[in-house]
Design a protein around this motif. Structure first.
Motif, PDB file in Angstrom:
ATOM      1  N   SER A   1       0.802  -0.982  -0.065  1.00  0.00           N
ATOM      2  CA  SER A   1      -0.085   0.009   0.017  1.00  0.00           C
ATOM      3  C   SER A   1       1.032   1.306  -0.026  1.00  0.00           C
ATOM      4  O   SER A   1       1.837   1.452   0.829  1.00  0.00           O
ATOM      5  CB  SER A   1      -0.739   0.023   1.220  1.00  0.00           C
ATOM      6  OG  SER A   1      -0.252  -0.008   2.331  1.00  0.00           O
ATOM      7  N   GLY A   2       0.697   2.199  -0.989  1.00  0.00           N
ATOM      8  CA  GLY A   2       1.526   3.323  -0.897  1.00  0.00           C
ATOM      9  C   GLY A   2       2.689   3.432  -2.168  1.00  0.00           C
ATOM     10  O   GLY A   2       3.241   4.398  -2.179  1.00  0.00           O
ATOM     11  N   GLY A   3       2.941   1.971  -2.548  1.00  0.00           N
ATOM     12  CA  GLY A   3       4.011   1.980  -3.644  1.00  0.00           C
ATOM     13  C   GLY A   3       4.532   0.811  -4.040  1.00  0.00           C
ATOM     14  O   GLY A   3       4.006  -0.518  -3.562  1.00  0.00           O
ATOM     15  N   PHE A   4       5.812   0.770  -4.549  1.00  0.00           N
ATOM     16  CA  PHE A   4       6.190  -0.241  -4.944  1.00  0.00           C
ATOM     17  C   PHE A   4       7.778  -0.309  -4.531  1.00  0.00           C
ATOM     18  O   PHE A   4       8.218   0.690  -4.234  1.00  0.00           O
ATOM     19  CB  PHE A   4       6.421  -0.371  -6.592  1.00  0.00           C
ATOM     20  CG  PHE A   4       5.100  -0.443  -7.357  1.00  0.00           C
ATOM     21  CD1 PHE A   4       4.569  -1.977  -7.827  1.00  0.00           C
ATOM     22  CD2 PHE A   4       3.997   0.554  -7.473  1.00  0.00           C
ATOM     23  CE1 PHE A   4       3.288  -2.206  -8.166  1.00  0.00           C
ATOM     24  CE2 PHE A   4       2.979   0.346  -8.166  1.00  0.00           C
ATOM     25  CZ  PHE A   4       2.690  -0.976  -8.518  1.00  0.00           C
ATOM     26  N   PHE A   5       8.465  -1.618  -4.475  1.00  0.00           N
ATOM     27  CA  PHE A   5       9.735  -1.869  -4.372  1.00  0.00           C
ATOM     28  C   PHE A   5      10.311  -2.714  -5.288  1.00  0.00           C
ATOM     29  O   PHE A   5       9.795  -3.877  -5.435  1.00  0.00           O
ATOM     30  CB  PHE A   5       9.950  -2.405  -2.958  1.00  0.00           C
ATOM     31  CG  PHE A   5      11.207  -2.842  -2.815  1.00  0.00           C
ATOM     32  CD1 PHE A   5      12.397  -2.114  -2.373  1.00  0.00           C
ATOM     33  CD2 PHE A   5      11.687  -4.309  -2.909  1.00  0.00           C
ATOM     34  CE1 PHE A   5      13.606  -2.645  -2.280  1.00  0.00           C
ATOM     35  CE2 PHE A   5      12.819  -4.459  -2.465  1.00  0.00           C
ATOM     36  CZ  PHE A   5      13.898  -3.875  -2.407  1.00  0.00           C
ATOM     37  N   TYR A   6      11.380  -2.324  -6.133  1.00  0.00           N
ATOM     38  CA  TYR A   6      12.043  -3.396  -6.901  1.00  0.00           C
ATOM     39  C   TYR A   6      13.505  -3.722  -6.372  1.00  0.00           C
ATOM     40  O   TYR A   6      14.270  -2.806  -5.872  1.00  0.00           O
ATOM     41  CB  TYR A   6      12.052  -2.701  -8.056  1.00  0.00           C
ATOM     42  CG  TYR A   6      10.831  -2.540  -9.092  1.00  0.00           C
ATOM     43  CD1 TYR A   6      10.860  -2.972 -10.383  1.00  0.00           C
ATOM     44  CD2 TYR A   6       9.777  -1.818  -8.704  1.00  0.00           C
ATOM     45  CE1 TYR A   6       9.773  -3.110 -11.205  1.00  0.00           C
ATOM     46  CE2 TYR A   6       8.914  -1.830  -9.666  1.00  0.00           C
ATOM     47  CZ  TYR A   6       8.772  -2.358 -10.666  1.00  0.00           C
ATOM     48  OH  TYR A   6       7.602  -2.043 -11.463  1.00  0.00           O
ATOM     49  N   LEU A   7      13.898  -4.932  -6.623  1.00  0.00           N
ATOM     50  CA  LEU A   7      15.260  -5.330  -6.268  1.00  0.00           C
ATOM     51  C   LEU A   7      15.736  -6.128  -7.555  1.00  0.00           C
ATOM     52  O   LEU A   7      15.230  -7.218  -7.935  1.00  0.00           O
ATOM     53  CB  LEU A   7      15.179  -6.124  -5.008  1.00  0.00           C
ATOM     54  CG  LEU A   7      16.388  -6.569  -4.682  1.00  0.00           C
ATOM     55  CD1 LEU A   7      17.676  -5.584  -4.361  1.00  0.00           C
ATOM     56  CD2 LEU A   7      16.605  -7.539  -3.389  1.00  0.00           C
TER      57      LEU A   7
END
Length: 135
Positions: free
Chosen positions: A81-87
């Motif tokens: 909730s609120g965004g994305f994370f990429y690794l």
């Protein structure tokens, strides 16, 4: 490595400028040490780098269970909730992590990250450390 950090600044800024919804970019070693960052707070970048070490390890363990996989993590995407994370794997022992808000174009971000890794992947390496020292 200090010169390497300085050289990353404009490249990370270029990624952030190309995808305005990016909040923070971190380049990290496999053992969770921050190599470079753009945007956000340095303490947050350090905590993010440490968390990424565990995440990439978990992803590699899962990949090892996939038939015909080499067991190497390539990309992890988390939607929260609120965004994305990429690794993304970004070289031998190095990773590129990005936090972005919820309005980011996820496809564009993934493509720009991949482009960056292709352009500078050979320079995004972190040699292994033993007893806190680079070997």
């Amino acid at each position: 490595m200090i010169q390497q950090r300085a050289n990353f600044d404009w490249l990370l800024k270029e990624l952030a400028d190309g995808v305005p919804q990016i909040q923070q970019i971190v380049v990290l070693s496999a053992d969770g040490l921050r190599i470079a960052r753009h945007g956000g707070d340095p303490d947050v970048a350090d905590r993010l780098a440490a968390a990424c070490a565990g995440l990439q390890s978990l992803a590699s363990a899962v990949a090892a269970e996939i038939p015909d996989s080499d067991g190497q993590m390539q990309l992890v995407v988390l939607e929260v909730s609120g965004g994305f994370f990429y690794l993304m794997a970004a070289g031998a022992g190095a990773y590129l992590a990005v936090l972005a808000n919820e309005t980011v174009d996820a496809g564009l971000l993934g493509a720009r990250m991949r482009d960056l890794v292709i352009r500078i992947g050979a320079h995004l390496t972190s040699p292994p450390r033993h007893d806190g020292r680079t070997v």
